[in-house]
Design a protein around this motif. Structure first.
Motif, PDB file in Angstrom:
ATOM      1  N   VAL A   1     -42.149  23.279 -73.321  1.00 37.49           N
ATOM      2  CA  VAL A   1     -41.947  23.121 -71.879  1.00 37.49           C
ATOM      3  C   VAL A   1     -40.579  23.693 -71.516  1.00 37.49           C
ATOM      4  O   VAL A   1     -39.564  23.307 -72.089  1.00 37.49           O
ATOM      5  N   THR A   2     -40.565  24.629 -70.568  1.00 37.30           N
ATOM      6  CA  THR A   2     -39.332  25.262 -70.105  1.00 37.30           C
ATOM      7  C   THR A   2     -39.075  24.838 -68.661  1.00 37.30           C
ATOM      8  O   THR A   2     -39.996  24.809 -67.855  1.00 37.30           O
ATOM      9  N   PHE A   3     -37.818  24.516 -68.362  1.00 41.17           N
ATOM     10  CA  PHE A   3     -37.451  24.092 -67.011  1.00 41.17           C
ATOM     11  C   PHE A   3     -36.492  25.074 -66.361  1.00 41.17           C
ATOM     12  O   PHE A   3     -35.541  25.540 -66.980  1.00 41.17           O
TER      13      PHE A   3
ATOM     14  N   PRO B   1     -29.894  15.031 -60.853  1.00 37.59           N
ATOM     15  CA  PRO B   1     -30.940  14.304 -61.586  1.00 37.59           C
ATOM     16  C   PRO B   1     -30.471  13.781 -62.942  1.00 37.59           C
ATOM     17  O   PRO B   1     -30.891  12.721 -63.377  1.00 37.59           O
ATOM     18  N   LEU B   2     -29.588  14.529 -63.588  1.00 38.18           N
ATOM     19  CA  LEU B   2     -29.113  14.127 -64.909  1.00 38.18           C
ATOM     20  C   LEU B   2     -28.239  12.885 -64.822  1.00 38.18           C
ATOM     21  O   LEU B   2     -28.459  11.900 -65.522  1.00 38.18           O
ATOM     22  N   PHE B   3     -27.234  12.907 -63.938  1.00 43.62           N
ATOM     23  CA  PHE B   3     -26.255  11.822 -63.907  1.00 43.62           C
ATOM     24  C   PHE B   3     -26.679  10.647 -63.025  1.00 43.62           C
ATOM     25  O   PHE B   3     -26.326   9.507 -63.312  1.00 43.62           O
ATOM     26  N   TRP B   4     -27.423  10.894 -61.973  1.00 47.30           N
ATOM     27  CA  TRP B   4     -27.768   9.816 -61.046  1.00 47.30           C
ATOM     28  C   TRP B   4     -29.144   9.220 -61.345  1.00 47.30           C
ATOM     29  O   TRP B   4     -29.373   8.038 -61.151  1.00 47.30           O
ATOM     30  N   LEU B   5     -30.057  10.046 -61.829  1.00 42.92           N
ATOM     31  CA  LEU B   5     -31.444   9.597 -62.031  1.00 42.92           C
ATOM     32  C   LEU B   5     -31.858   9.584 -63.503  1.00 42.92           C
ATOM     33  O   LEU B   5     -33.050   9.494 -63.810  1.00 42.92           O
TER      34      LEU B   5
ATOM     35  N   ALA C   1     -34.835  11.747 -64.731  1.00 39.48           N
ATOM     36  CA  ALA C   1     -36.188  11.218 -64.514  1.00 39.48           C
ATOM     37  C   ALA C   1     -37.219  12.324 -64.308  1.00 39.48           C
ATOM     38  O   ALA C   1     -38.341  12.225 -64.818  1.00 39.48           O
ATOM     39  N   HIS C   2     -36.857  13.374 -63.586  1.00 40.68           N
ATOM     40  CA  HIS C   2     -37.816  14.449 -63.316  1.00 40.68           C
ATOM     41  C   HIS C   2     -38.263  15.128 -64.609  1.00 40.68           C
ATOM     42  O   HIS C   2     -39.462  15.314 -64.850  1.00 40.68           O
ATOM     43  N   LYS C   3     -37.318  15.485 -65.455  1.00 40.40           N
ATOM     44  CA  LYS C   3     -37.680  16.156 -66.710  1.00 40.40           C
ATOM     45  C   LYS C   3     -38.421  15.221 -67.660  1.00 40.40           C
ATOM     46  O   LYS C   3     -39.353  15.643 -68.352  1.00 40.40           O
ATOM     47  N   VAL C   4     -38.016  13.957 -67.692  1.00 44.92           N
ATOM     48  CA  VAL C   4     -38.716  12.983 -68.540  1.00 44.92           C
ATOM     49  C   VAL C   4     -40.158  12.837 -68.070  1.00 44.92           C
ATOM     50  O   VAL C   4     -41.095  12.821 -68.875  1.00 44.92           O
TER      51      VAL C   4
END
Length: 195
Positions: free
Chosen positions: A164-166, A139-143, A146-149
């Protein structure tokens, strides 16, 4: 501290369900957590479909009587925990439908006339426990994260939830996915978190 866990997966044999059990177990073993309530969206039969017509208007959604008990749950909770898989780079449609209905103007935020609204769920914290098939850095490098945003900025901070904790776990369909280690990490967090 009162904890509301919103679980979103249709299968109770899933790894997501195993994470749910660790959240519950850790919370029950934590003296700072006084109560835990679980909302299983699939088991509940939650209807994620928005309907707007001459009888149901979007601006009235914050007072929809069919959603009253869910609003009470969100107001009751000090910490809101979301447990779900990541499908197509984002939470399941069921959870997104819950968010569309519950985080409504007039309940979760109010317009101020400025650039950003006033969040009405201030003082609460949130945790997102998610699993995905792909590697953790996908998710970090390809997207572009987006999920965390989506969860942190577009939703939770918008309604006033700043903390917010992930726990975003990748490679979860691999036999080398270190499942037990990840499950124990979630248990440890919930068994010790103080706020």
């Amino acid at each position: 501290m009162k904890v509301l866990v919103i679980y979103t997966h249709p299968n109770h044999q899933s790894l997501s369900y195993a994470f749910l059990q660790k959240v519950i177990q850790g919370s029950k073993d934590n003296s700072h957590i006084t109560e835990v309530d679980v909302l299983d969206l699939y088991a509940e039969g939650f209807d994620p479909v928005l309907v707007f017509n001459e009888n149901k208007r979007r601006r009235d959604m914050h007072a929809d009587p069919a959603l009253a008990k869910y609003r009470e749950q969100l107001l009751w909770a000090d910490k809101i925990v979301f447990v779900y898989p990541i499908w197509w780079g984002r939470p399941p449609a069921m959870l997104m439908g819950y968010i569309d209905k519950m985080f409504a103007s007039g309940f979760a935020y109010k317009e101020t006339g400025g650039l950003l609204p006033e969040g009405l769920l201030k003082g609460k914290s949130a945790v997102c426990v998610s699993t995905m098939q792909g590697p953790a850095l996908y998710p970090l490098f390809w997207l572009n994260n987006a999920h965390k945003v989506l969860m942190r900025k577009a939703l939770l901070q918008y309604v006033g939830i700043r903390k917010v904790t992930f726990f975003e776990f990748g490679s979860m369909e691999s036999p080398k996915g270190k499942h037990e280690m990840k499950l124990n990490k979630v248990y440890r967090y919930f068994s010790t978190v103080a706020r």
